[in-house]
Scaffold this motif. Sequence first.
Motif, PDB file in Angstrom:
ATOM      1  N   LYS A 246       0.872  -1.308  -0.062  1.00 33.24           N
ATOM      2  CA  LYS A 246       0.040   0.097  -0.067  1.00 33.24           C
ATOM      3  C   LYS A 246       0.860   1.142  -0.039  1.00 33.24           C
ATOM      4  CE  LYS A 246      -0.728   0.193   4.961  1.00 33.24           C
ATOM      5  NZ  LYS A 246      -1.717   0.063   6.133  1.00 33.24           N
ATOM      6  N   ASP A 247       1.905   1.319   0.655  1.00 34.81           N
ATOM      7  CA  ASP A 247       2.592   2.380   0.902  1.00 34.81           C
ATOM      8  C   ASP A 247       3.376   2.885  -0.261  1.00 34.81           C
ATOM      9  OD1 ASP A 247       1.981   2.829   3.374  1.00 34.81           O
ATOM     10  OD2 ASP A 247       3.813   1.815   4.164  1.00 34.81           O
ATOM     11  N   ALA A 248       3.964   1.679  -1.110  1.00 39.97           N
ATOM     12  CA  ALA A 248       4.681   2.056  -2.384  1.00 39.97           C
ATOM     13  C   ALA A 248       3.849   2.540  -3.683  1.00 39.97           C
ATOM     14  CB  ALA A 248       5.386   0.610  -2.709  1.00 39.97           C
ATOM     15  N   PHE A 249       2.513   1.608  -3.445  1.00 42.66           N
ATOM     16  CA  PHE A 249       1.514   1.663  -4.306  1.00 42.66           C
ATOM     17  C   PHE A 249       1.194   3.419  -4.440  1.00 42.66           C
ATOM     18  CE2 PHE A 249      -2.881   1.682  -5.951  1.00 42.66           C
ATOM     19  CZ  PHE A 249      -2.899   0.953  -6.966  1.00 42.66           C
ATOM     20  N   SER A 261     -10.701  -2.493  -6.293  1.00 39.57           N
ATOM     21  CA  SER A 261      -9.900  -2.711  -7.366  1.00 39.57           C
ATOM     22  C   SER A 261      -9.690  -4.203  -7.711  1.00 39.57           C
ATOM     23  CB  SER A 261      -8.674  -2.293  -7.809  1.00 39.57           C
ATOM     24  OG  SER A 261      -7.529  -2.566  -6.495  1.00 39.57           O
ATOM     25  N   PHE A 262      -9.578  -4.997  -6.262  1.00 38.34           N
ATOM     26  CA  PHE A 262      -9.449  -6.529  -6.562  1.00 38.34           C
ATOM     27  C   PHE A 262     -10.761  -7.051  -6.969  1.00 38.34           C
ATOM     28  CE2 PHE A 262      -5.875  -5.222  -3.566  1.00 38.34           C
ATOM     29  CZ  PHE A 262      -4.781  -6.142  -4.046  1.00 38.34           C
ATOM     30  N   PHE A 263     -11.801  -6.552  -6.356  1.00 40.96           N
ATOM     31  CA  PHE A 263     -13.263  -7.142  -6.808  1.00 40.96           C
ATOM     32  C   PHE A 263     -13.640  -6.773  -7.847  1.00 40.96           C
ATOM     33  CE2 PHE A 263     -13.524  -7.916  -2.016  1.00 40.96           C
ATOM     34  CZ  PHE A 263     -14.272  -9.190  -1.962  1.00 40.96           C
ATOM     35  N   THR A 264     -13.145  -5.715  -8.531  1.00 46.76           N
ATOM     36  CA  THR A 264     -13.642  -5.211  -9.897  1.00 46.76           C
ATOM     37  C   THR A 264     -12.697  -6.221 -10.805  1.00 46.76           C
ATOM     38  OG1 THR A 264     -14.016  -3.223  -9.320  1.00 46.76           O
ATOM     39  CG2 THR A 264     -13.596  -3.568 -11.711  1.00 46.76           C
ATOM     40  N   LYS A 265     -11.469  -6.622 -10.536  1.00 41.11           N
ATOM     41  CA  LYS A 265     -10.703  -7.553 -11.295  1.00 41.11           C
ATOM     42  C   LYS A 265     -11.329  -8.939 -11.475  1.00 41.11           C
ATOM     43  CE  LYS A 265      -7.441  -5.106 -13.495  1.00 41.11           C
ATOM     44  NZ  LYS A 265      -7.136  -5.203 -14.851  1.00 41.11           N
ATOM     45  N   ALA A 266     -11.832  -9.292 -10.119  1.00 41.88           N
ATOM     46  CA  ALA A 266     -12.329 -10.789 -10.061  1.00 41.88           C
ATOM     47  C   ALA A 266     -13.687 -10.704 -10.502  1.00 41.88           C
ATOM     48  CB  ALA A 266     -12.500 -10.885  -8.203  1.00 41.88           C
ATOM     49  N   LYS A 315      -7.996  -1.843 -17.468  1.00 36.99           N
ATOM     50  CA  LYS A 315      -7.256  -1.003 -16.845  1.00 36.99           C
ATOM     51  C   LYS A 315      -6.612  -1.629 -15.499  1.00 36.99           C
ATOM     52  CE  LYS A 315     -10.736   3.055 -16.978  1.00 36.99           C
ATOM     53  NZ  LYS A 315     -11.460   2.633 -18.361  1.00 36.99           N
ATOM     54  N   SER A 316      -5.532  -0.899 -15.683  1.00 40.56           N
ATOM     55  CA  SER A 316      -4.622  -1.280 -14.193  1.00 40.56           C
ATOM     56  C   SER A 316      -5.457  -1.166 -12.661  1.00 40.56           C
ATOM     57  CB  SER A 316      -3.310  -0.596 -14.103  1.00 40.56           C
ATOM     58  OG  SER A 316      -3.507   0.722 -13.829  1.00 40.56           O
ATOM     59  N   ARG A 322      -8.055   4.882  -9.154  1.00 38.03           N
ATOM     60  CA  ARG A 322      -8.354   6.200  -9.182  1.00 38.03           C
ATOM     61  C   ARG A 322      -9.644   6.706  -9.831  1.00 38.03           C
ATOM     62  NH1 ARG A 322      -4.252   6.593 -12.304  1.00 38.03           N
ATOM     63  NH2 ARG A 322      -2.657   6.928 -10.656  1.00 38.03           N
ATOM     64  N   GLU A 323     -10.084   5.930 -10.716  1.00 38.66           N
ATOM     65  CA  GLU A 323     -11.369   6.392 -11.069  1.00 38.66           C
ATOM     66  C   GLU A 323     -12.621   5.950 -10.370  1.00 38.66           C
ATOM     67  OE1 GLU A 323     -13.794   5.262 -15.538  1.00 38.66           O
ATOM     68  OE2 GLU A 323     -11.897   4.694 -15.230  1.00 38.66           O
ATOM     69  N   ILE A 324     -12.491   4.872  -9.455  1.00 40.58           N
ATOM     70  CA  ILE A 324     -13.545   4.719  -8.591  1.00 40.58           C
ATOM     71  C   ILE A 324     -13.634   5.675  -7.592  1.00 40.58           C
ATOM     72  CG2 ILE A 324     -14.208   3.543  -6.533  1.00 40.58           C
ATOM     73  CD1 ILE A 324     -13.529   0.960  -8.281  1.00 40.58           C
TER      74      ILE A 324
END
Length: 430
Positions: A246-249, A261-266, A315-316, A322-324
């Motif tokens: 999370k910090d590096a992200f 983002s995890f659930f969107t990708k899933a 999308k990444s 960012r979009e959400i």
Amino acid sequence: MSAEIRVPTLGESLVDATIANWLKKEGESVRQGETLAELETDKINVEVNADQDGVLQKIVKQTGDTVSVGEVIGILGEQAAAAVKPSSNGTSTAEAPRPKSGTMTERTPSQPLTASVESQRPPSPLARRIAAEYNVDISQVKGSSPHGRVTREDVINYMEQNTGEMKAIKVPQEPQPQAAPAAPRLQAPAPQPVADASGREERVRMSRRRQTIAQRLVNVQQTAAMLTTFNEVDMSAIMEVRARRKDAFKERHNVSLGFMSFFTKAVVGALKAFPRLNAEIQGNEMVIKHYYDIGIAVGADEGLVVPVVRDADRKSFAEIEREIADLARRARANTLSLGDLQGGTFTITNGGIFGSMLSTPILNGPQVGILGMHKIEQRPIALNGEVVIRPMMYVALSYDHRIVDGSEAVRFLVKIKELIEDPEALLLEG
């Protein structure tokens, strides 16, 4: 010469609106580009602006009236040509009429050049509200319109240049003073409740959006064969990834790494495996969609809205987060455009942020599937013959049984569970 004030084009599929509020009174002077009234549609609020300087001669349609595109709601008359006032020597002199916008005016040597129509053009209501929400000193924002009026675009640009915030915002263009079409506007003040004589009850008019939400939810339950299936997800792996990254992200992408983002990708991975959940019914046909526009339900003051993340499969994680965040922020500020709300293929709703342990989400028609997320709770589970404590989340899938079989729905939800519990698979399939 009088001019009719008409309902502007509201957007695709919207043909009428409700007058939420008149910002000017009959007999009041107005300037070109000033907001006269607010209109409330099923999805967004719209402002009606003056096409010219003048006086609001007559209000034809009152607050609460339903009006159609192009319908006359008021009459704008010309400003008085001159006003008579006493002079210093006791005689009467005519005050020169104010020059039209864009003309040159004489000034004395001591008069600053900026003492022009700029100082007479207050910031637009949208600009003021956005500035107030993000603690921006609007007096420091320079207006870019022909009359020097500060618009919301000016506020957004100022924030991007001076604070580094809101770089991802894609705000619809605010109309310039010469333009007739209206722009999306922040919500009108809520109608005042009316109490009965005893004070034990009160009546509050439902907003246009709230009425539409109510009607659509009833329609879905009456027209779709809606069922819900449940499962639970061990969130350990995702939480471990977030803790490490999370910090590096955040430093690299300037956005937090959340669960959405995890659930969107899933969801995208599961939809690819079970495409009938990414479809809709049109007559006697199933329209199966091979693109993934994922709606994200957001709770706002005027009710739930579902802005859409377009082409989520392309999308990444950072782009999705960012979009959400951008869509949620604009949903709560009521600055979403119609395009932000149209055309989703599947919806995710997260009741967990409000503390919900388990719920049955209602379909967002004409979609045939919606995933409900819930609160993460530390719970004992059996794992490899032992009882361990793990962060668990209940998930729910509501689906339209007309085209989605029960076994298909169950396997879809199991697929999401597998992808969330195995982030490596999520990266490969989502």
